[in-house]
Design an enzyme around this catalytic site. Structure first.
Site, PDB file in Angstrom:
ATOM      1  N   PRO A   1      -2.234 -12.524  10.406  1.00 29.28           N
ATOM      2  CG  PRO A   1      -0.268 -12.671  11.661  1.00 29.28           C
ATOM      3  CD  PRO A   1      -0.817 -12.890  10.276  1.00 29.28           C
TER       4      PRO A   1
ATOM      5  CG  ASN B   1      -0.128  -0.038   2.503  1.00 30.49           C
ATOM      6  OD1 ASN B   1       0.500   0.949   2.868  1.00 30.49           O
ATOM      7  ND2 ASN B   1      -0.115  -1.185   3.176  1.00 30.49           N
TER       8      ASN B   1
ATOM      9  CB  ILE C   1      -0.230  -6.879  14.603  1.00 30.85           C
ATOM     10  CG1 ILE C   1       0.257  -7.594  13.343  1.00 30.85           C
ATOM     11  CG2 ILE C   1       0.903  -6.716  15.604  1.00 30.85           C
ATOM     12  CD1 ILE C   1       1.099  -6.743  12.423  1.00 30.85           C
TER      13      ILE C   1
ATOM     14  CG  PHE D   1      -3.609   5.070  13.188  1.00 33.30           C
ATOM     15  CD1 PHE D   1      -2.783   5.019  14.300  1.00 33.30           C
ATOM     16  CD2 PHE D   1      -3.750   6.280  12.525  1.00 33.30           C
ATOM     17  CE1 PHE D   1      -2.107   6.143  14.744  1.00 33.30           C
ATOM     18  CE2 PHE D   1      -3.086   7.422  12.947  1.00 33.30           C
ATOM     19  CZ  PHE D   1      -2.261   7.360  14.068  1.00 33.30           C
TER      20      PHE D   1
ATOM     21  CE  LYS E   1     -10.902  -1.105  10.002  1.00 33.42           C
ATOM     22  NZ  LYS E   1     -10.258  -0.432   8.888  1.00 33.42           N
TER      23      LYS E   1
ATOM     24  CE  LYS F   1      -8.416  -3.946  13.324  1.00 30.42           C
ATOM     25  NZ  LYS F   1      -7.327  -4.644  12.642  1.00 30.42           N
TER      26      LYS F   1
ATOM     27  CE  LYS G   1       8.922 -11.709 -14.051  1.00 30.72           C
ATOM     28  NZ  LYS G   1       9.520 -11.186 -15.258  1.00 30.72           N
TER      29      LYS G   1
HETATM   30  O1  PMT Z   1       2.260   6.512   6.405  1.00 32.11           O
HETATM   31  P1  PMT Z   1       1.512   7.766   5.952  1.00 32.11           P
HETATM   32  O2  PMT Z   1       1.665   8.001   4.477  1.00 32.11           O
HETATM   33  O3  PMT Z   1       1.885   8.953   6.797  1.00 32.11           O
HETATM   34  O4  PMT Z   1      -0.041   7.490   6.175  1.00 32.11           O
HETATM   35  C1  PMT Z   1      -0.542   7.287   7.467  1.00 32.11           C
HETATM   36  C2  PMT Z   1      -1.575   6.151   7.523  1.00 32.11           C
HETATM   37  C3  PMT Z   1      -2.761   6.518   6.666  1.00 32.11           C
HETATM   38  C4  PMT Z   1      -0.968   4.834   7.028  1.00 32.11           C
HETATM   39  C5  PMT Z   1      -1.961   5.987   9.038  1.00 32.11           C
HETATM   40  O5  PMT Z   1      -2.470   7.204   9.527  1.00 32.11           O
HETATM   41  C6  PMT Z   1      -3.007   4.881   9.219  1.00 32.11           C
HETATM   42  O6  PMT Z   1      -4.196   5.061   9.044  1.00 32.11           O
HETATM   43  N1  PMT Z   1      -2.530   3.671   9.591  1.00 32.11           N
HETATM   44  C7  PMT Z   1      -3.353   2.448   9.712  1.00 32.11           C
HETATM   45  C8  PMT Z   1      -3.460   1.780   8.367  1.00 32.11           C
HETATM   46  C9  PMT Z   1      -4.264   0.494   8.421  1.00 32.11           C
HETATM   47  O7  PMT Z   1      -3.732  -0.573   8.227  1.00 32.11           O
HETATM   48  O8  PMT Z   1      -5.522   0.673   8.769  1.00 32.11           O
HETATM   49  P2  PMT Z   1      -6.639  -0.513   8.847  1.00 32.11           P
HETATM   50  O9  PMT Z   1      -7.909   0.213   9.031  1.00 32.11           O
HETATM   51  O10 PMT Z   1      -6.485  -1.427   7.679  1.00 32.11           O
HETATM   52  O11 PMT Z   1      -6.232  -1.296  10.162  1.00 32.11           O
HETATM   53  C10 PMT Z   1      -6.728  -0.957  11.438  1.00 32.11           C
HETATM   54  C11 PMT Z   1      -5.670  -1.135  12.496  1.00 32.11           C
HETATM   55  O12 PMT Z   1      -5.293  -2.496  12.605  1.00 32.11           O
HETATM   56  C12 PMT Z   1      -4.381  -0.371  12.246  1.00 32.11           C
HETATM   57  O13 PMT Z   1      -3.926   0.120  13.497  1.00 32.11           O
HETATM   58  C13 PMT Z   1      -3.434  -1.421  11.691  1.00 32.11           C
HETATM   59  O14 PMT Z   1      -2.066  -1.122  12.015  1.00 32.11           O
HETATM   60  C14 PMT Z   1      -3.905  -2.667  12.415  1.00 32.11           C
HETATM   61  N2  PMT Z   1      -3.742  -3.950  11.685  1.00 32.11           N
HETATM   62  C15 PMT Z   1      -4.321  -4.134  10.479  1.00 32.11           C
HETATM   63  C16 PMT Z   1      -4.220  -5.373   9.857  1.00 32.11           C
HETATM   64  C17 PMT Z   1      -3.482  -6.399  10.499  1.00 32.11           C
HETATM   65  N3  PMT Z   1      -3.328  -7.594   9.946  1.00 32.11           N
HETATM   66  N4  PMT Z   1      -2.916  -6.175  11.701  1.00 32.11           N
HETATM   67  C18 PMT Z   1      -3.033  -4.966  12.303  1.00 32.11           C
HETATM   68  O15 PMT Z   1      -2.498  -4.768  13.395  1.00 32.11           O
END
Ligand code: PMT
Length: 406
Positions: free
Chosen positions: A308, A212, A310, A329, A343, A347, A290
């Protein structure tokens, strides 16, 4: 955290002078005091009224303003400051500092200094690389001044190369670092904080991956701010466009599984912040060769499996193992409040910072963010602010929570 710190900010002339305004904002937000001094050429780019209004202290310009001189005195001005910052610093002002010229308020203040000086140069690339500027640079460094930047990039004059003013966030980080080094009384001293940042990459084959557009700017700004407040930072980062902040312990990872392992190896900690953009899925079999283009003209189909979660796994840890504060986030492209609330509940984290990452928002890779903050009381919208300011606001909130937990 700059509460009570007085910064004498010298703004010299050049197109980058407008960025000094953002620097004033950042210092003020962190609780610092700013006394701006503008050189005559800086006034061509920024008005004393703008700088003075934002600083909350009238901007000074003229050495021979006798009223003010008798009220303050340029020597006293310097004695009163905790730190002097020159941003932007032109080639001309660098030459004056190097050679001890004192023909205006700014250069007089520098010559009379008894404080540390941070200098952020900004000039045309050819002026920067010119032998006299490089000689002057060596002299000011030998005199003990600290140089931040310049950085490479496209210049206002259309040329490309080193000479651009370092971003206000970078100059601000140097200011924070200076006070961090000398400060005894930091609100997060003794706290260990984990911050994840950047983008995970899930291999499709040895040369391709699923990822991403996270630049790592938001996670880096948060880590820098927490570190400046005295915390020990464990920074677990995926791919990013910006380097990790100074003074943090860095663990570089590639995939979501790597990040999961690194996070759990790093625990325990007092606070965990999950700002990384983590892939929810990964290709089931990333072969060692590949993937070849098929002769039948059909695209290959890729089977995905779940990664997973996290954040969820850390939020679900037993008391004693679980950080006191788990902060997630949420990156959403539509119905931000509705999806983020779901969310937040799913979470199990204590706080959640939602942001719009739709293409038009510019959040991915940009320098500002609009946060919707969730806690068990509900949600509140923060106004648009720079990612450094988001870091500061979150840092303040964490510091006050740890002082008086709910
Ligand atoms: O890096 P920048 O360009 O400054 O942009 C910042 C940002 C947009 C990346 C940041 O502000 C942000 O939103 N980060 C979270 C991105 C994300 O993965 O969001 P999500 O809605 O998909 O996930 C929700 C939360 O679960 C997040 O805290 C993520 O870290 C966590 N997660 C998600 C999937 C996973 N398998 N494990 C996780 O821990």
């Amino acid at each position: 955290m700059l509460a009570g710190k007085k910064i004498l900010l010298i703004i010299t002339g050049g197109i980058a002078a407008f960025k000094a305004i953002d620097l004033i904002r950042l210092i003020k937000k962190a609780g610092g005091e700013v006394q701006p001094i503008l050189t005559a050429s800086a006034e061509e780019f920024v008005t004393p009224l703008t700088a003075g209004t934002l600083a909350g202290n009238a901007a000074l310009t003229d050495l021979f303003d006798l009223t003010r001189e008798s009220e303050i005195g340029h020597i006293e001005l310097v004695r009163d400051a905790d730190l002097i910052v020159v941003a932007p610093c032109t080639a001309n002002f660098m030459a004056k500092m190097a050679n001890g010229l004192a023909d205006d308020l700014a250069s007089t203040a520098i010559l009379a200094r008894d404080k540390h000086v941070i200098v952020a140069p900004a000039m045309n690339v050819k002026m920067w690389s010119a032998a006299p500027t490089q000689r002057n640079l060596k002299l000011v460094v030998d005199d003990g001044m600290q140089i931040v930047g310049p950085v490479s990039g496209e210049m206002a004059c259309g040329e490309f190369g080193p000479g651009r003013l370092a971003e206000p966030e970078t100059v601000f980080a140097a200011i924070q670092d200076y006070f961090f080094t000398f400060s005894e009384n930091l609100p997060l001293k003794g706290k260990r904080i984990l911050v994840t940042s950047g983008a995970t990459r899930e291999p499709l084959d040895p040369v391709r991956y699923l990822s991403n557009a996270s630049s790592g700017k938001q996670g880096t700004a948060i880590a820098a701010s927490l570190r400046a407040a005295g915390a020990e930072i464990e920074f677990v980062t995926g791919a990013a466009d910006v380097p990790p902040p100074n003074g943090v312990n860095v663990t570089q990872i590639t995939t979501a599984q790597d990040m999961y392992d690194a996070v759990h190896e790093t625990l325990p900690c007092d606070v965990a912040i999950f700002c990384a953009a983590v892939s929810d899925w990964r290709p089931k079999d990333a072969g060692s060769e590949k993937i070849k283009k098929k002769g039948d003209g059909k695209a290959p189909s890729v089977e995905m499996v779940l990664n997973p979660d996290i954040l969820k796994s850390v939020a679900a840890l037993e008391p004693g193992e679980r950080p006191q504060l788990v902060i997630g986030f949420a990156a959403e492209t539509e119905n931000v409040v509705k999806h983020a609330r779901a969310k937040y509940e799913r979470k199990g984290c204590d706080w959640l910072l939602a942001n719009d990452v739709s293409e038009s928002s510019g959040t991915f890779g940009g320098d500002s963010n609009v946060i919707i903050f969730f806690d068990k009381q509900g949600h509140q919208e923060w106004t648009q602010m720079s990612k450094a300011e988001v870091g500061l606001k979150l840092t303040n909130r964490i510091a006050s929570f740890l002082k008086h937990p709910d």
